[in-house]
Design a protein around this motif. Structure first.
Motif, PDB file in Angstrom:
ATOM      1  N   ILE A   1      28.333  46.158  30.828  1.00 15.06           N
ATOM      2  CA  ILE A   1      29.210  45.364  29.634  1.00 15.06           C
ATOM      3  C   ILE A   1      30.429  44.885  30.299  1.00 15.06           C
ATOM      4  CG2 ILE A   1      30.322  43.953  28.033  1.00 15.06           C
ATOM      5  CD1 ILE A   1      27.910  45.511  26.185  1.00 15.06           C
ATOM      6  N   VAL A   2      31.689  45.924  30.640  1.00 14.24           N
ATOM      7  CA  VAL A   2      32.741  45.809  31.414  1.00 14.24           C
ATOM      8  C   VAL A   2      32.729  45.244  33.103  1.00 14.24           C
ATOM      9  CG1 VAL A   2      35.350  46.027  31.148  1.00 14.24           C
ATOM     10  CG2 VAL A   2      34.418  46.321  29.519  1.00 14.24           C
ATOM     11  N   GLN A   3      32.078  45.765  33.508  1.00 13.10           N
ATOM     12  CA  GLN A   3      31.610  45.465  34.700  1.00 13.10           C
ATOM     13  C   GLN A   3      31.516  44.803  35.245  1.00 13.10           C
ATOM     14  OE1 GLN A   3      32.957  48.061  37.482  1.00 13.10           O
ATOM     15  NE2 GLN A   3      33.763  49.442  36.621  1.00 13.10           N
ATOM     16  N   SER A   4      30.322  44.432  33.924  1.00 14.21           N
ATOM     17  CA  SER A   4      29.649  42.573  34.682  1.00 14.21           C
ATOM     18  C   SER A   4      30.117  41.805  34.547  1.00 14.21           C
ATOM     19  CB  SER A   4      27.577  42.619  33.490  1.00 14.21           C
ATOM     20  OG  SER A   4      27.036  43.940  33.872  1.00 14.21           O
ATOM     21  N   ILE A   5      31.114  41.593  33.088  1.00 15.32           N
ATOM     22  CA  ILE A   5      32.153  40.351  33.126  1.00 15.32           C
ATOM     23  C   ILE A   5      32.907  40.755  33.675  1.00 15.32           C
ATOM     24  CG2 ILE A   5      33.807  39.792  31.505  1.00 15.32           C
ATOM     25  CD1 ILE A   5      32.298  40.628  29.492  1.00 15.32           C
ATOM     26  N   GLN A   6      33.920  41.149  34.694  1.00 16.81           N
ATOM     27  CA  GLN A   6      34.521  41.461  35.293  1.00 16.81           C
ATOM     28  C   GLN A   6      33.688  41.155  36.522  1.00 16.81           C
ATOM     29  OE1 GLN A   6      38.352  42.317  34.897  1.00 16.81           O
ATOM     30  NE2 GLN A   6      37.387  41.264  36.793  1.00 16.81           N
ATOM     31  N   ALA A   7      32.790  41.306  37.464  1.00 18.20           N
ATOM     32  CA  ALA A   7      32.285  41.101  38.444  1.00 18.20           C
ATOM     33  C   ALA A   7      32.214  39.553  38.480  1.00 18.20           C
ATOM     34  CB  ALA A   7      31.308  42.151  38.769  1.00 18.20           C
ATOM     35  N   LEU A   8      31.687  39.047  37.597  1.00 19.62           N
ATOM     36  CA  LEU A   8      31.186  38.140  36.937  1.00 19.62           C
ATOM     37  C   LEU A   8      32.395  36.806  36.749  1.00 19.62           C
ATOM     38  CD1 LEU A   8      29.710  35.332  36.500  1.00 19.62           C
ATOM     39  CD2 LEU A   8      29.529  35.809  34.160  1.00 19.62           C
ATOM     40  N   GLY A   9      33.272  37.526  36.762  1.00 21.08           N
ATOM     41  CA  GLY A   9      34.984  36.921  36.741  1.00 21.08           C
ATOM     42  C   GLY A   9      35.849  36.603  38.422  1.00 21.08           C
ATOM     43  N   ASN A  10      35.599  37.657  38.762  1.00 17.23           N
ATOM     44  CA  ASN A  10      35.887  37.850  40.337  1.00 17.23           C
ATOM     45  C   ASN A  10      34.905  36.863  41.227  1.00 17.23           C
ATOM     46  OD1 ASN A  10      37.024  39.948  39.524  1.00 17.23           O
ATOM     47  ND2 ASN A  10      35.830  41.187  40.438  1.00 17.23           N
ATOM     48  N   GLN A  11      33.748  36.752  41.047  1.00 18.14           N
ATOM     49  CA  GLN A  11      33.047  35.858  41.801  1.00 18.14           C
ATOM     50  C   GLN A  11      32.635  34.532  41.207  1.00 18.14           C
ATOM     51  OE1 GLN A  11      28.714  36.375  41.023  1.00 18.14           O
ATOM     52  NE2 GLN A  11      27.896  34.840  42.751  1.00 18.14           N
ATOM     53  N   LEU A  12      33.643  33.432  40.499  1.00 20.79           N
ATOM     54  CA  LEU A  12      33.417  32.566  39.781  1.00 20.79           C
ATOM     55  C   LEU A  12      35.901  32.271  40.619  1.00 20.79           C
ATOM     56  CD1 LEU A  12      32.198  32.356  35.762  1.00 20.79           C
ATOM     57  CD2 LEU A  12      31.495  31.400  38.189  1.00 20.79           C
ATOM     58  N   ALA A  13      35.913  33.284  40.133  1.00 28.90           N
ATOM     59  CA  ALA A  13      37.277  32.924  40.983  1.00 28.90           C
ATOM     60  C   ALA A  13      37.297  32.762  42.339  1.00 28.90           C
ATOM     61  CB  ALA A  13      38.361  33.789  40.247  1.00 28.90           C
ATOM     62  N   ARG A  14      36.745  33.462  43.102  1.00 28.29           N
ATOM     63  CA  ARG A  14      36.837  33.480  44.472  1.00 28.29           C
ATOM     64  C   ARG A  14      35.907  31.758  44.616  1.00 28.29           C
ATOM     65  NH1 ARG A  14      35.174  38.553  44.206  1.00 28.29           N
ATOM     66  NH2 ARG A  14      33.127  38.987  44.536  1.00 28.29           N
ATOM     67  N   LYS A  15      35.226  31.312  44.178  1.00 30.43           N
ATOM     68  CA  LYS A  15      34.364  30.290  44.354  1.00 30.43           C
ATOM     69  C   LYS A  15      35.279  29.141  43.779  1.00 30.43           C
ATOM     70  CE  LYS A  15      29.502  31.775  43.770  1.00 30.43           C
ATOM     71  NZ  LYS A  15      27.967  31.139  42.458  1.00 30.43           N
ATOM     72  N   THR A  16      36.153  29.222  43.468  1.00 36.01           N
ATOM     73  CA  THR A  16      37.318  28.288  42.666  1.00 36.01           C
ATOM     74  C   THR A  16      38.941  28.133  43.972  1.00 36.01           C
ATOM     75  OG1 THR A  16      38.345  29.466  41.436  1.00 36.01           O
ATOM     76  CG2 THR A  16      36.200  28.090  40.296  1.00 36.01           C
ATOM     77  N   ASP A  17      38.402  29.289  44.345  1.00 35.63           N
ATOM     78  CA  ASP A  17      39.571  29.427  45.098  1.00 35.63           C
ATOM     79  C   ASP A  17      39.773  28.656  46.602  1.00 35.63           C
ATOM     80  OD1 ASP A  17      42.622  30.212  46.138  1.00 35.63           O
ATOM     81  OD2 ASP A  17      41.848  32.512  45.834  1.00 35.63           O
ATOM     82  N   LYS A  18      40.368  27.985  46.232  1.00 36.16           N
ATOM     83  CA  LYS A  18      40.192  26.902  47.511  1.00 36.16           C
ATOM     84  C   LYS A  18      41.689  27.977  48.662  1.00 36.16           C
ATOM     85  CE  LYS A  18      41.040  22.982  44.453  1.00 36.16           C
ATOM     86  NZ  LYS A  18      41.881  21.982  44.736  1.00 36.16           N
ATOM     87  N   ARG A  19      42.131  28.713  49.212  1.00 33.51           N
ATOM     88  CA  ARG A  19      43.113  29.138  49.578  1.00 33.51           C
ATOM     89  C   ARG A  19      41.856  29.649  51.298  1.00 33.51           C
ATOM     90  NH1 ARG A  19      46.896  32.817  46.288  1.00 33.51           N
ATOM     91  NH2 ARG A  19      44.474  32.866  45.276  1.00 33.51           N
TER      92      ARG A  19
END
Length: 221
Positions: free
Chosen positions: A203-221
């Motif tokens: 569960i934790v690994q899945s949540i972390q992976a999802l969070g990382n993916q969303l963060a990368r998609k919203t990062d404009k740098r």
């Protein structure tokens, strides 16, 4: 034989996962509704910003630090009277969500504030020079620029809440922690304990992976 034991415990495991999801869901919702605005307020009331108010800033900072300085198990016990007052009950996942919410709000607020502090001051100064109103700056500059960090903060808060919810089982909060204690600890069933640990890791690994993916998609740098 181990497969039979897992199948026997499966209904209890599914129920415990549902209780954990309920606790985490309620507390995360309160953290989002209260914690994000609180983090923004901590930032914009600091020295040199458009809502500078050091008195308000110090009070908010003091309250946030007090809650964050308490280990969750102590906070859980200390808030039993408040839980009793609000819900007329201290047992179950809904009751445990009161303490989880109180722990999650300042935790997320501090992460949001930290994300906002990573924004280059020049962006805010440029917006002010163009005549942008404070609310416009918050909505159009601060939040979009800090969004990757805020998403990571929400991810970290969610994972922390899962860990906190496991402690809630000690005082009858239910959830996966309660299952691990009742079946894995009190009954010395190492298999159930291992299964519980594996489920939590997934569960934790899945949540972390999802969070990382969303963060990368919203990062404009």
């Amino acid at each position: 034989m181990w497969l039979d034991r897992i199948q026997t415990t499966l209904p209890e495991l599914l129920k415990a996962l549902g209780e954990t999801a309920w606790m985490v869901g309620i507390s995360l919702a309160f953290a989002l509704v209260v914690g994000i605005p609180l983090g923004i307020l901590l930032f914009v009331t600091d020295r040199g910003l458009f809502f500078q108010n050091l008195a308000v800033r110090r009070v908010l900072d003091f309250v946030v630090n007090i809650v964050r300085s308490l280990p969750f198990i102590i906070l859980l016990v200390a808030l039993i009277p408040l839980t009793k007052f609000l819900l007329d009950n201290t047992i179950g996942p809904t009751a445990a969500s009161v303490s989880l919410s109180v722990a999650a709000i300042p935790f997320l607020a501090r992460l949001v504030e930290t994300s906002l502090r990573e924004i280059p001051p020049g962006l805010i100064e440029a917006a002010e020079a163009c005549g942008a109103k404070p609310l416009r700056i918050i909505v159009s500059i601060l939040l979009p620029e800090a969004l990757p960090g805020i998403i990571q903060g929400i991810t970290l808060t969610t994972i922390s809440l899962i860990g906190f919810s496991a402690m809630a089982g000690i005082v009858g909060g239910g959830g996966v922690g309660d299952l691990a204690i009742r079946f894995g600890y009190y009954r010395y069933d190492n298999l159930i304990m291992i299964v519980t640990i594996v489920v939590l890791i997934v569960i934790v690994q899945s949540i972390q992976a999802l969070g990382n993916q969303l963060a990368r998609k919203t990062d404009k740098r």
